[in-house]
Scaffold this active site. Structure first.
Site, PDB file in Angstrom:
ATOM      1  NE  ARG A 270      -4.720  -1.433   1.821  1.00  0.00           N
ATOM      2  CZ  ARG A 270      -4.042  -2.956   2.704  1.00  0.00           C
ATOM      3  NH1 ARG A 270      -3.114  -3.274   3.725  1.00  0.00           N
ATOM      4  NH2 ARG A 270      -5.330  -3.794   2.949  1.00  0.00           N
TER       5      ARG A 270
ATOM      6  CG  HIS B  20       2.216  16.115 -23.303  1.00  0.00           C
ATOM      7  ND1 HIS B  20       2.872  17.303 -23.559  1.00  0.00           N
ATOM      8  CD2 HIS B  20       3.187  15.749 -22.519  1.00  0.00           C
ATOM      9  CE1 HIS B  20       4.196  17.191 -23.517  1.00  0.00           C
ATOM     10  NE2 HIS B  20       4.064  16.090 -22.571  1.00  0.00           N
TER      11      HIS B  20
ATOM     12  CG  HIS C 159       0.864  11.216 -24.696  1.00  0.00           C
ATOM     13  ND1 HIS C 159      -0.075  11.695 -23.646  1.00  0.00           N
ATOM     14  CD2 HIS C 159       2.132  11.222 -24.368  1.00  0.00           C
ATOM     15  CE1 HIS C 159       1.799  11.555 -22.419  1.00  0.00           C
ATOM     16  NE2 HIS C 159       2.423  11.451 -22.430  1.00  0.00           N
TER      17      HIS C 159
ATOM     18  CE  LYS D  21       6.014  18.014 -13.918  1.00  0.00           C
ATOM     19  NZ  LYS D  21       5.875  17.042 -14.423  1.00  0.00           N
TER      20      LYS D  21
ATOM     21  CD  GLU E 284      -3.179  16.343 -16.309  1.00  0.00           C
ATOM     22  OE1 GLU E 284      -2.162  16.108 -16.170  1.00  0.00           O
ATOM     23  OE2 GLU E 284      -4.401  15.936 -17.065  1.00  0.00           O
TER      24      GLU E 284
ATOM     25  CD  GLU F 148       7.399  17.210 -21.682  1.00  0.00           C
ATOM     26  OE1 GLU F 148       7.367  18.115 -21.757  1.00  0.00           O
ATOM     27  OE2 GLU F 148       6.967  16.487 -21.887  1.00  0.00           O
TER      28      GLU F 148
ATOM     29  CG  ASN G 104      -1.672  17.322 -20.235  1.00  0.00           C
ATOM     30  OD1 ASN G 104      -0.486  16.946 -19.980  1.00  0.00           O
ATOM     31  ND2 ASN G 104      -2.659  17.540 -19.587  1.00  0.00           N
TER      32      ASN G 104
ATOM     33  CG  HIS H   9       7.630  11.476 -23.762  1.00  0.00           C
ATOM     34  ND1 HIS H   9       6.522  11.246 -23.367  1.00  0.00           N
ATOM     35  CD2 HIS H   9       7.626  12.658 -23.272  1.00  0.00           C
ATOM     36  CE1 HIS H   9       5.339  12.283 -23.051  1.00  0.00           C
ATOM     37  NE2 HIS H   9       6.367  13.229 -22.616  1.00  0.00           N
TER      38      HIS H   9
ATOM     39  CE  LYS I 296      -0.016  15.079 -14.971  1.00  0.00           C
ATOM     40  NZ  LYS I 296      -0.343  14.579 -16.230  1.00  0.00           N
TER      41      LYS I 296
ATOM     42  NE  ARG J  21       0.516  17.972 -12.739  1.00  0.00           N
ATOM     43  CZ  ARG J  21       0.810  16.421 -12.088  1.00  0.00           C
ATOM     44  NH1 ARG J  21       0.162  16.601 -10.793  1.00  0.00           N
ATOM     45  NH2 ARG J  21       2.499  15.816 -12.702  1.00  0.00           N
TER      46      ARG J  21
HETATM   47  P1  NAD Z   1      14.311   6.857 -20.538  1.00  0.00           P
HETATM   48  O1  NAD Z   1      13.703   6.409 -19.663  1.00  0.00           O
HETATM   49  O2  NAD Z   1      13.603   5.902 -21.374  1.00  0.00           O
HETATM   50  O3  NAD Z   1      15.588   6.765 -21.217  1.00  0.00           O
HETATM   51  C1  NAD Z   1      16.234   7.238 -21.863  1.00  0.00           C
HETATM   52  C2  NAD Z   1      17.092   6.462 -22.152  1.00  0.00           C
HETATM   53  O4  NAD Z   1      18.697   6.767 -21.398  1.00  0.00           O
HETATM   54  C3  NAD Z   1      16.761   5.225 -21.553  1.00  0.00           C
HETATM   55  O5  NAD Z   1      17.963   3.938 -22.603  1.00  0.00           O
HETATM   56  C4  NAD Z   1      18.197   4.956 -20.807  1.00  0.00           C
HETATM   57  O6  NAD Z   1      18.743   4.116 -20.031  1.00  0.00           O
HETATM   58  C5  NAD Z   1      18.975   5.514 -20.891  1.00  0.00           C
HETATM   59  N1  NAD Z   1      19.980   6.880 -19.921  1.00  0.00           N
HETATM   60  C6  NAD Z   1      19.069   7.485 -19.352  1.00  0.00           C
HETATM   61  N2  NAD Z   1      19.622   8.032 -18.320  1.00  0.00           N
HETATM   62  C7  NAD Z   1      21.460   8.311 -19.161  1.00  0.00           C
HETATM   63  C8  NAD Z   1      22.204   8.799 -18.649  1.00  0.00           C
HETATM   64  N3  NAD Z   1      22.708   9.407 -17.741  1.00  0.00           N
HETATM   65  N4  NAD Z   1      23.167   7.936 -19.313  1.00  0.00           N
HETATM   66  C9  NAD Z   1      23.280   7.166 -20.520  1.00  0.00           C
HETATM   67  N5  NAD Z   1      21.972   7.063 -20.717  1.00  0.00           N
HETATM   68  C10 NAD Z   1      21.211   6.967 -20.083  1.00  0.00           C
HETATM   69  O7  NAD Z   1      13.270   8.203 -20.810  1.00  0.00           O
HETATM   70  P2  NAD Z   1      13.279   9.044 -20.761  1.00  0.00           P
HETATM   71  O8  NAD Z   1      13.516  10.156 -21.648  1.00  0.00           O
HETATM   72  O9  NAD Z   1      13.847   9.962 -19.667  1.00  0.00           O
HETATM   73  O10 NAD Z   1      11.236   9.145 -20.225  1.00  0.00           O
HETATM   74  C11 NAD Z   1      10.438   9.279 -20.570  1.00  0.00           C
HETATM   75  C12 NAD Z   1       9.040   8.618 -20.397  1.00  0.00           C
HETATM   76  O11 NAD Z   1       8.970   9.679 -18.733  1.00  0.00           O
HETATM   77  C13 NAD Z   1       8.604   8.997 -21.027  1.00  0.00           C
HETATM   78  O12 NAD Z   1       7.456   6.842 -20.091  1.00  0.00           O
HETATM   79  C14 NAD Z   1       7.668   8.912 -20.116  1.00  0.00           C
HETATM   80  O13 NAD Z   1       5.933   8.960 -20.081  1.00  0.00           O
HETATM   81  C15 NAD Z   1       8.414   9.750 -19.139  1.00  0.00           C
HETATM   82  N6  NAD Z   1       6.931  11.112 -18.631  1.00  0.00           N
HETATM   83  C16 NAD Z   1       6.335  10.827 -16.753  1.00  0.00           C
HETATM   84  C17 NAD Z   1       6.009  12.261 -17.002  1.00  0.00           C
HETATM   85  C18 NAD Z   1       5.620  12.953 -15.697  1.00  0.00           C
HETATM   86  O14 NAD Z   1       5.426  13.071 -15.164  1.00  0.00           O
HETATM   87  N7  NAD Z   1       5.597  11.788 -14.374  1.00  0.00           N
HETATM   88  C19 NAD Z   1       6.676  13.415 -17.753  1.00  0.00           C
HETATM   89  C20 NAD Z   1       7.016  13.376 -19.126  1.00  0.00           C
HETATM   90  C21 NAD Z   1       7.631  12.234 -19.695  1.00  0.00           C
END
Ligand code: NAD
Length: 347
Positions: A107, A230, A234, A209, A219, A171, A227, A249, A129, A223
């Site tokens: 939980r 997005h 998305h 943010k 949201e 972003e 988007n 992304h 999120k 908030r």
């Molecule tokens: P990711 O986590 O897949 O990282 C991208 C790649 O970079 C991966 O292969 C990872 O292994 C590699 N990597 C990470 N840090 C590294 C480093 N310092 N050096 C070398 N390689 C490294 O992708 P991302 O772009 O960070 O995140 C995308 C995700 O975030 C999506 O799933 C999206 O839905 C989510 N997201 C969430 C929110 C939220 O508010 N929660 C907002 C925006 C995006």
């Protein structure tokens, strides 16, 4: 309500160490993917108390229930109890999924975000999120839950590929477009991230943010500004996730921002000059390809399933000039197709 520390800069790992020393945790587990385990974990390890390391495969396709089951299993094997702590060391995938795993284990146990991509440092790690993808739908299963802290060390970005860096940059300029017209005047002149003060850029984005999330954590209103880009972005991202040419992304969101800027202009809210400047700016950072019209229908189908929809309407955030926004704008499949057609014309 953001009542947890968000630390940005070269001292952030020291600050994390002090945080960990000041609290009582029964067990600590670092969740990393194969890349962050290799590149980031060695930088973090000296600052940590005794801990477990749980490594999962990298990438969006692993942001799923199978990976969660694996992590829950590791926690169970380690007899993790409710005073345990999870440290999410990675990009948005690890942050969203590790937070989801922590937020649902027994939980909910505490977790700290240690974002390692630009995207996660400026966006995903802040705002609570959490979630995973399910049956082709992005972030379909998840929850809102705040971390115990966010520690942002810009030094992690040194090993990140330029493609990933540019993905995160989407972003950053989204934050400028929705909330800071003055800063956009400077940013729009950039043609590369070389020599840019990343800590300052991250700090600017996180402040925007955090302010928006403080106002509207769940949201219901403001908030939704975040988007922008997005709704269409998305849908495009989800569609190409299943294909041989997946988009990152931020790349998909940049496509969404071009299409949604066009729709904002069409609605009479964004001057054509601004749309032109946004398009010209985005084109400097991404190698796009034309999205064939044969994909449009499926992309619209995905947009119809967007979490942000209400009463069957696809809702979108428009720009009302740069620096301001208008939420809850209903758009049709025909609008999405027009937006994608515009994207194809201008790239
Ligand atoms: P990711 O986590 O897949 O990282 C991208 C790649 O970079 C991966 O292969 C990872 O292994 C590699 N990597 C990470 N840090 C590294 C480093 N310092 N050096 C070398 N390689 C490294 O992708 P991302 O772009 O960070 O995140 C995308 C995700 O975030 C999506 O799933 C999206 O839905 C989510 N997201 C969430 C929110 C939220 O508010 N929660 C907002 C925006 C995006």
């Amino acid at each position: 309500m953001i009542d947890y520390p968000i630390k940005i800069g070269d001292q952030s790992l020291e600050q994390l160490k002090a945080h960990l020393a000041s609290e009582d945790f029964s067990q600590v587990m670092v969740i990393a993917d194969e890349n962050t385990a290799e590149h980031c974990y060695p930088l973090l390890q000296p600052f940590l108390p005794m801990h477990y390391l749980c490594k999962v495969p990298a990438g969006e396709t692993h942001k799923n229930l199978g990976s969660c089951i694996y992590i829950w299993q590791q926690m169970t094997n380690a007899a993790f109890d409710r005073k345990g702590l999870i440290l999410n060391l990675g990009g948005g995938v690890i942050g969203d999924m590790g937070g989801f795993v922590a937020g649902t284990y027994k939980r909910g146990i505490r977790f700290i975000q240690i974002p390692t991509t630009l995207l996660s440092q400026v966006d995903a790690s802040v705002g609570g999120k959490l979630g995973i993808d399910f049956q082709g739908f992005k972030n379909h299963i998840g929850l809102f839950r705040e971390p115990e802290g966010v520690y942002i060390y810009p030094g992690f970005l040194k090993t990140l590929s330029q493609k990933e860096l540019h993905s995160g940059f989407a972003e950053v300029f989204k934050h400028h477009l929705i909330a800071d017209a003055a800063a956009w005047q400077d940013l729009k002149l950039l043609s590369s991230l070389d020599g840019v003060d990343m800590a300052a850029l991250i700090d600017h984005s996180v402040k925007i943010k955090a302010k928006i999330v403080e106002e509207d954590p769940f949201e219901h209103g403001a908030r939704k500004a975040l988007n922008f880009g997005h709704t269409i972005g998305h849908a495009v991202e989800s569609y190409f996730l299943e294909k041989e040419t997946p988009l990152l992304h931020g790349e998909a969101i940049a496509i969404g921002m071009i299409a949604e800027s066009f729709l904002s202009q069409k609605a009479g809210l964004l001057p054509a000059k601004d749309t032109g400047e946004i398009v010209a700016f985005i084109k400097r950072f991404y190698d796009f390809w034309v999205i064939g019209e044969e994909h449009f229908e499926a992309i619209c189908g995905l947009a119809l399933n967007d979490k942000k929809n209400q009463a069957g309407k696809i809702l979108c955030t428009f720009l009302e000039g740069v620096g301001q926004f208008r939420i809850n704008q209903a758009i049709s499949s025909a609008d999405i197709q027009a937006g994608l057609r515009f994207f194809n014309q201008v790239i």
